[in-house]
Write a protein that holds these residues in place. Structure first.
Motif, PDB file in Angstrom:
ATOM      1  N   TRP A  68       0.814  -1.198   0.000  1.00  0.00           N
ATOM      2  CA  TRP A  68       0.000   0.000   0.000  1.00  0.00           C
ATOM      3  C   TRP A  68       0.859   1.264   0.000  1.00  0.00           C
ATOM      4  O   TRP A  68       0.699   2.149   0.837  1.00  0.00           O
ATOM      5  CB  TRP A  68      -0.985  -0.001   1.164  1.00  0.00           C
ATOM      6  CG  TRP A  68      -2.135  -0.926   0.911  1.00  0.00           C
ATOM      7  CD1 TRP A  68      -2.288  -2.184   1.402  1.00  0.00           C
ATOM      8  CD2 TRP A  68      -3.246  -0.685   0.055  1.00  0.00           C
ATOM      9  NE1 TRP A  68      -3.435  -2.738   0.915  1.00  0.00           N
ATOM     10  CE2 TRP A  68      -4.047  -1.840   0.083  1.00  0.00           C
ATOM     11  CE3 TRP A  68      -3.645   0.382  -0.730  1.00  0.00           C
ATOM     12  CZ2 TRP A  68      -5.219  -1.949  -0.651  1.00  0.00           C
ATOM     13  CZ3 TRP A  68      -4.819   0.275  -1.450  1.00  0.00           C
ATOM     14  CH2 TRP A  68      -5.590  -0.880  -1.396  1.00  0.00           C
ATOM     15  N   TYR A  69       1.793   1.305  -0.912  1.00  0.00           N
ATOM     16  CA  TYR A  69       2.680   2.452  -1.093  1.00  0.00           C
ATOM     17  C   TYR A  69       3.576   2.696   0.113  1.00  0.00           C
ATOM     18  O   TYR A  69       4.032   3.814   0.352  1.00  0.00           O
ATOM     19  CB  TYR A  69       1.895   3.729  -1.447  1.00  0.00           C
ATOM     20  CG  TYR A  69       0.997   3.520  -2.639  1.00  0.00           C
ATOM     21  CD1 TYR A  69       1.533   3.443  -3.911  1.00  0.00           C
ATOM     22  CD2 TYR A  69      -0.376   3.365  -2.486  1.00  0.00           C
ATOM     23  CE1 TYR A  69       0.729   3.219  -5.014  1.00  0.00           C
ATOM     24  CE2 TYR A  69      -1.195   3.142  -3.576  1.00  0.00           C
ATOM     25  CZ  TYR A  69      -0.639   3.068  -4.844  1.00  0.00           C
ATOM     26  OH  TYR A  69      -1.430   2.845  -5.928  1.00  0.00           O
ATOM     27  N   THR A 107       7.310  -4.915  -6.581  1.00  0.00           N
ATOM     28  CA  THR A 107       5.956  -4.367  -6.713  1.00  0.00           C
ATOM     29  C   THR A 107       5.110  -5.302  -7.572  1.00  0.00           C
ATOM     30  O   THR A 107       5.636  -6.007  -8.435  1.00  0.00           O
ATOM     31  CB  THR A 107       5.945  -2.978  -7.382  1.00  0.00           C
ATOM     32  OG1 THR A 107       6.220  -3.121  -8.779  1.00  0.00           O
ATOM     33  CG2 THR A 107       6.943  -2.034  -6.734  1.00  0.00           C
ATOM     34  N   GLY A 109       2.703  -4.043  -9.493  1.00  0.00           N
ATOM     35  CA  GLY A 109       2.425  -3.274 -10.707  1.00  0.00           C
ATOM     36  C   GLY A 109       3.596  -3.265 -11.674  1.00  0.00           C
ATOM     37  O   GLY A 109       4.730  -3.577 -11.309  1.00  0.00           O
ATOM     38  N   SER A 113       3.416   1.560 -14.635  1.00  0.00           N
ATOM     39  CA  SER A 113       2.404   2.062 -13.698  1.00  0.00           C
ATOM     40  C   SER A 113       3.019   2.934 -12.602  1.00  0.00           C
ATOM     41  O   SER A 113       2.311   3.661 -11.918  1.00  0.00           O
ATOM     42  CB  SER A 113       1.614   0.904 -13.081  1.00  0.00           C
ATOM     43  OG  SER A 113       2.389   0.170 -12.162  1.00  0.00           O
ATOM     44  N   TYR A 114       4.336   2.853 -12.445  1.00  0.00           N
ATOM     45  CA  TYR A 114       5.035   3.674 -11.450  1.00  0.00           C
ATOM     46  C   TYR A 114       5.789   4.811 -12.128  1.00  0.00           C
ATOM     47  O   TYR A 114       6.972   5.010 -11.917  1.00  0.00           O
ATOM     48  CB  TYR A 114       5.980   2.806 -10.607  1.00  0.00           C
ATOM     49  CG  TYR A 114       5.226   1.928  -9.647  1.00  0.00           C
ATOM     50  CD1 TYR A 114       4.736   2.435  -8.452  1.00  0.00           C
ATOM     51  CD2 TYR A 114       4.969   0.597  -9.953  1.00  0.00           C
ATOM     52  CE1 TYR A 114       4.015   1.639  -7.579  1.00  0.00           C
ATOM     53  CE2 TYR A 114       4.246  -0.207  -9.080  1.00  0.00           C
ATOM     54  CZ  TYR A 114       3.776   0.331  -7.904  1.00  0.00           C
ATOM     55  OH  TYR A 114       3.051  -0.462  -7.049  1.00  0.00           O
ATOM     56  N   HIS A 119      -0.663   4.386 -13.753  1.00  0.00           N
ATOM     57  CA  HIS A 119      -1.753   4.008 -12.850  1.00  0.00           C
ATOM     58  C   HIS A 119      -1.507   4.468 -11.408  1.00  0.00           C
ATOM     59  O   HIS A 119      -2.432   4.918 -10.732  1.00  0.00           O
ATOM     60  CB  HIS A 119      -1.953   2.485 -12.885  1.00  0.00           C
ATOM     61  CG  HIS A 119      -2.998   2.001 -11.957  1.00  0.00           C
ATOM     62  ND1 HIS A 119      -4.343   2.162 -12.221  1.00  0.00           N
ATOM     63  CD2 HIS A 119      -2.917   1.383 -10.755  1.00  0.00           C
ATOM     64  CE1 HIS A 119      -5.036   1.656 -11.220  1.00  0.00           C
ATOM     65  NE2 HIS A 119      -4.207   1.179 -10.317  1.00  0.00           N
ATOM     66  N   ASN A 120      -0.267   4.337 -10.924  1.00  0.00           N
ATOM     67  CA  ASN A 120       0.054   4.711  -9.543  1.00  0.00           C
ATOM     68  C   ASN A 120       0.511   6.164  -9.396  1.00  0.00           C
ATOM     69  O   ASN A 120       0.758   6.620  -8.277  1.00  0.00           O
ATOM     70  CB  ASN A 120       1.112   3.766  -8.983  1.00  0.00           C
ATOM     71  CG  ASN A 120       0.575   2.360  -8.882  1.00  0.00           C
ATOM     72  OD1 ASN A 120      -0.359   2.105  -8.145  1.00  0.00           O
ATOM     73  ND2 ASN A 120       1.149   1.442  -9.647  1.00  0.00           N
ATOM     74  N   ILE A 127       7.604   7.262  -4.104  1.00  0.00           N
ATOM     75  CA  ILE A 127       6.917   6.480  -3.072  1.00  0.00           C
ATOM     76  C   ILE A 127       7.851   6.162  -1.908  1.00  0.00           C
ATOM     77  O   ILE A 127       7.408   6.097  -0.760  1.00  0.00           O
ATOM     78  CB  ILE A 127       6.319   5.199  -3.710  1.00  0.00           C
ATOM     79  CG1 ILE A 127       5.146   5.599  -4.617  1.00  0.00           C
ATOM     80  CG2 ILE A 127       5.883   4.194  -2.646  1.00  0.00           C
ATOM     81  CD1 ILE A 127       4.647   4.508  -5.517  1.00  0.00           C
ATOM     82  N   HIS A 149       9.477  -5.069 -10.879  1.00  0.00           N
ATOM     83  CA  HIS A 149       8.048  -4.808 -11.034  1.00  0.00           C
ATOM     84  C   HIS A 149       7.337  -6.034 -11.593  1.00  0.00           C
ATOM     85  O   HIS A 149       7.966  -6.979 -12.057  1.00  0.00           O
ATOM     86  CB  HIS A 149       7.842  -3.616 -11.976  1.00  0.00           C
ATOM     87  CG  HIS A 149       8.410  -2.346 -11.442  1.00  0.00           C
ATOM     88  ND1 HIS A 149       7.807  -1.630 -10.436  1.00  0.00           N
ATOM     89  CD2 HIS A 149       9.536  -1.661 -11.755  1.00  0.00           C
ATOM     90  CE1 HIS A 149       8.530  -0.557 -10.158  1.00  0.00           C
ATOM     91  NE2 HIS A 149       9.584  -0.560 -10.954  1.00  0.00           N
TER      92      HIS A 149
END
Length: 186
Positions: A68-69, A107, A109, A113-114, A119-120, A127, A149
């Motif tokens: 969760w990040y 991760t 994802g 996505s990062y 997406h994130n 993060i 990832h």
């Protein structure tokens, strides 16, 4: 350079990536692997032991899956209890001064996505800012993060490549101000 790898995965045996990374790091010279959830299944952290481990190493790498990040809960507890005033910060709190601190993170994802607009929305470096801020606060040098990832979809070959890349990262990474992020499995 003596390196301490602090592995923080709640179920290391079920993790293909973190388990493989841990096995590889155990084979490296001048490297100590410390698995927090194995050492403290009751979550009662031995602060004196942890501080002695930190004192005896030049580089500390926190290895964990992104939760969760953030970090897994035991690592947050570890920071709260181990990095005490008078030891890590404040008067007499210079035990981590000049040491190197970094992360090796997995991760679910994809790398795409990062990224800004992904997406994130944020990069792994973004993060992981709390870890970087912690390193700064204790007067340590922060290393560029190492990441893999798409963890739920990596092949055995990609895991093997990430093991070699992780070793290479630790052999070559320097604490320069950089936006570099070492990523595997884009």
């Amino acid at each position: 350079m003596k390196t301490l790898i602090i592995v923080v995965h709640p179920d290391l045996n079920s993790s293909r990536i973190n388990r493989a990374w841990t096995e590889t790091m155990r084979e490296q010279p001048e490297t100590t692997v410390h698995v927090l959830y194995e050492a403290y299944p009751d979550k009662q952290i031995d602060i004196t032991r942890e501080q002695a481990l930190l004192d005896s190493h030049d580089r500390i790498i926190f290895q964990y899956p992104l939760y969760w990040y953030s970090t897994p809960p035991l690592l947050k507890q570890w920071f709260d209890e181990v990095l005490t005033s008078g030891w890590a910060v404040g008067p007499g709190g210079d035990h981590l001064k000049g040491k190197e601190i970094g992360i090796a993170i997995s991760t679910a994802g994809t790398a795409a996505s990062y990224q800004p607009g992904g997406h994130n929305l944020f990069t792994i470096r973004d993060i992981a800012k709390p870890i970087e801020a912690t390193a700064n606060y204790v007067s340590a040098h922060y290393l560029p993060p190492f990441a893999i990832h798409n963890a739920n979809h990596v092949t055995d070959e990609q895991i093997a490549a990430s093991q070699a890349a992780y070793v290479q990262h630790l052999e070559t990474v320097r604490h320069v101000q950089s936006t570099d992020l070492i990523t595997i499995n884009k």
